[in-house]
Design a protein around this motif. Sequence first.
Motif, PDB file in Angstrom:
ATOM      1  N   ILE A 271       0.974  -1.306   0.109  1.00 13.93           N
ATOM      2  CA  ILE A 271       0.082   0.040   0.036  1.00 13.93           C
ATOM      3  C   ILE A 271       0.902   1.131   0.098  1.00 13.93           C
ATOM      4  O   ILE A 271       0.628   2.326  -0.678  1.00 13.93           O
ATOM      5  CB  ILE A 271      -0.976   0.122   1.289  1.00 13.93           C
ATOM      6  CG1 ILE A 271      -2.008  -1.061   1.249  1.00 13.93           C
ATOM      7  CG2 ILE A 271      -1.538   1.407   1.405  1.00 13.93           C
ATOM      8  CD1 ILE A 271      -2.809  -1.229   2.437  1.00 13.93           C
ATOM      9  N   ALA A 272       1.920   1.290   0.901  1.00 16.75           N
ATOM     10  CA  ALA A 272       2.819   2.506   1.017  1.00 16.75           C
ATOM     11  C   ALA A 272       3.536   2.509  -0.136  1.00 16.75           C
ATOM     12  O   ALA A 272       3.806   3.706  -0.747  1.00 16.75           O
ATOM     13  CB  ALA A 272       3.658   2.364   2.031  1.00 16.75           C
ATOM     14  N   GLU A 273       3.871   1.395  -0.976  1.00 16.24           N
ATOM     15  CA  GLU A 273       4.920   1.671  -2.005  1.00 16.24           C
ATOM     16  C   GLU A 273       4.012   2.022  -3.300  1.00 16.24           C
ATOM     17  O   GLU A 273       4.654   2.854  -4.020  1.00 16.24           O
ATOM     18  CB  GLU A 273       5.499   0.189  -2.328  1.00 16.24           C
ATOM     19  CG  GLU A 273       6.691  -0.133  -1.315  1.00 16.24           C
ATOM     20  CD  GLU A 273       7.140  -1.542  -1.485  1.00 16.24           C
ATOM     21  OE1 GLU A 273       6.581  -2.168  -2.394  1.00 16.24           O
ATOM     22  OE2 GLU A 273       7.852  -2.094  -0.584  1.00 16.24           O
ATOM     23  N   GLU A 274       2.746   1.511  -3.352  1.00 18.67           N
ATOM     24  CA  GLU A 274       2.038   1.764  -4.688  1.00 18.67           C
ATOM     25  C   GLU A 274       1.263   3.053  -4.464  1.00 18.67           C
ATOM     26  O   GLU A 274       0.326   3.458  -5.428  1.00 18.67           O
ATOM     27  CB  GLU A 274       1.145   0.424  -5.081  1.00 18.67           C
ATOM     28  CG  GLU A 274       1.906  -0.615  -5.313  1.00 18.67           C
ATOM     29  CD  GLU A 274       2.773  -0.503  -6.585  1.00 18.67           C
ATOM     30  OE1 GLU A 274       2.155  -0.063  -7.534  1.00 18.67           O
ATOM     31  OE2 GLU A 274       3.409  -1.403  -6.812  1.00 18.67           O
ATOM     32  N   GLY A 275       1.055   3.397  -3.418  1.00 21.59           N
ATOM     33  CA  GLY A 275       0.087   4.759  -2.952  1.00 21.59           C
ATOM     34  C   GLY A 275      -1.198   4.025  -3.047  1.00 21.59           C
ATOM     35  O   GLY A 275      -2.112   4.906  -3.510  1.00 21.59           O
ATOM     36  N   ALA A 276      -1.532   3.098  -2.833  1.00 26.35           N
ATOM     37  CA  ALA A 276      -2.936   2.375  -2.992  1.00 26.35           C
ATOM     38  C   ALA A 276      -3.943   2.983  -2.038  1.00 26.35           C
ATOM     39  O   ALA A 276      -3.785   3.566  -0.981  1.00 26.35           O
ATOM     40  CB  ALA A 276      -2.844   0.835  -2.758  1.00 26.35           C
ATOM     41  N   ASP A 277      -5.167   2.801  -2.629  1.00 22.81           N
ATOM     42  CA  ASP A 277      -6.460   3.226  -1.793  1.00 22.81           C
ATOM     43  C   ASP A 277      -6.962   2.286  -0.520  1.00 22.81           C
ATOM     44  O   ASP A 277      -7.687   2.917   0.137  1.00 22.81           O
ATOM     45  CB  ASP A 277      -7.319   3.438  -2.804  1.00 22.81           C
ATOM     46  CG  ASP A 277      -7.083   4.517  -3.892  1.00 22.81           C
ATOM     47  OD1 ASP A 277      -7.072   5.850  -3.411  1.00 22.81           O
ATOM     48  OD2 ASP A 277      -6.649   4.137  -4.780  1.00 22.81           O
ATOM     49  N   PHE A 278      -6.778   0.905  -0.761  1.00 25.15           N
ATOM     50  CA  PHE A 278      -7.026  -0.033   0.103  1.00 25.15           C
ATOM     51  C   PHE A 278      -6.393  -1.172  -0.018  1.00 25.15           C
ATOM     52  O   PHE A 278      -5.856  -1.642  -1.160  1.00 25.15           O
ATOM     53  CB  PHE A 278      -8.657  -0.209  -0.189  1.00 25.15           C
ATOM     54  CG  PHE A 278      -9.330  -1.224   0.708  1.00 25.15           C
ATOM     55  CD1 PHE A 278      -9.413  -1.306   1.866  1.00 25.15           C
ATOM     56  CD2 PHE A 278      -9.755  -2.326  -0.136  1.00 25.15           C
ATOM     57  CE1 PHE A 278     -10.128  -2.142   2.621  1.00 25.15           C
ATOM     58  CE2 PHE A 278     -10.390  -3.530   0.458  1.00 25.15           C
ATOM     59  CZ  PHE A 278     -10.558  -3.555   1.962  1.00 25.15           C
ATOM     60  N   GLY A 279      -6.384  -2.112   1.239  1.00 23.82           N
ATOM     61  CA  GLY A 279      -5.561  -3.343   0.918  1.00 23.82           C
ATOM     62  C   GLY A 279      -6.378  -4.245   1.818  1.00 23.82           C
ATOM     63  O   GLY A 279      -6.886  -3.948   3.115  1.00 23.82           O
TER      64      GLY A 279
END
Length: 447
Positions: free
Chosen positions: A304-312
């Motif tokens: 999540i941190a590496e990809e700048g994701a919205d949810f995991g």
Amino acid sequence: MKKEKRLFGTSGIRGRFGEKVTLELAVDVGRALATHLGGGKVVVGYDTRTSSQLLESALIAGIIECGCDVIRLGMVPTPLVGYATSRLGADAGVMITASHNPAPYNGIKLWNPDGMAYSPSQERIIESIIHSREFNRRGWDGLGSVREADFRDDYADAVAGMVSIERPLKVVIDCGCGAASHLSPLIFRMAGCSVVTLNSQPDGFFPGRDPEPVPENLSELMETVRSTGADLGIAHDGDADRMVAVDDRGRFASFDKLLALMAREIGGKIITTVDASLCVDECLGDCGEVIRTRVGDVHVANSIAEEGADFGGEPSGTWLHPDFCMCPDGILSALRVAELISRKGPLSVLLDEVPSYPNIRDKVPCPDDRKGAVMEMVASELSREFADAAEINTIDGVRISMEDGSWVLVRPSGTEPYIRITLEGKTDEEARQIHEKTRAYLENMIG
């Protein structure tokens, strides 16, 4: 040279109290953490297990002996520890918990200042300090201090403020006598729900049910949802970093389908694990992108941190909400399911709209000392068994995806002498064929 014993597993240190998890180990973890930090503040919480307060006292002794100050939160859920660590400006957090394991077990999990779990590389540092015995012990005039902090109201206000329940809902909450026993029902009521509680008295013997929220442990919850006409049932594990749901018809909600619904609701870039169902991709559709990572909440958090994701999230019900905190949060996850059905209608209808595919989980005996060699052969050879293999993912074991979307994952167990097989086919026959081919290959290789 003697190989150092590994202390941390896939989710912190965990084992039977008095055997693997001892007071001596807790002291050493506290010493090693404080030595690594070189000073600062450490937030500490624990779950309801009978051994938790003993371990907390030992851990705190080690922390203050090596010069760090401690903020004691008391008996609280894991997500509160992660949230408090990030909001109180602490240098680390520690949760004493064995999560979903039975009552005789306990464990220790470490958290970064942003509420994210310690990575495997950080855990190796703590292990190396413990094995070397190079602790930075302080004299009487350099010891750390201990203070109490009640952060429950702050956390409850913050979580309740993350959702908007648009119509009245009746929710049955089974806390399993764990650390969320007081907070989860309270927060749901603050969010506007009518709440019926089960097993919501903290008790480290877990008299109501086993801490793991799986269907065989939740018959009372399913029946109560049906008999009370509730809109939703929620169950937590021992420390409430997870949640599972029961729909308005009293049916246990499929892990993968529930994850798929939430992924679609949030949209954007979604992180899940290599063992998650194809239905997550299909349900999300054009609303975003699915990125798969290794099994384990710390790997989901890192991605999540590496990809700048919205949810995991993992199919097990361990979900992370980066708009709130990087610690898995079963209470917020449950609230967001309630928010979803308040907007979109009954959970039973929403779940039935998500595609289902036959899946098989199996394991093949394999000695621990042969797992590495076997997995090397799997990575180089198994794909040849499948003429329609379209993609091979080796981020965690070997996952082979077929042209029609069917897939098989082969992973070594981290705790038992087995190689695990997880697969999903578009039809029962296809799933059976994939399973037979994969198992026969492994049995032939292992011998």
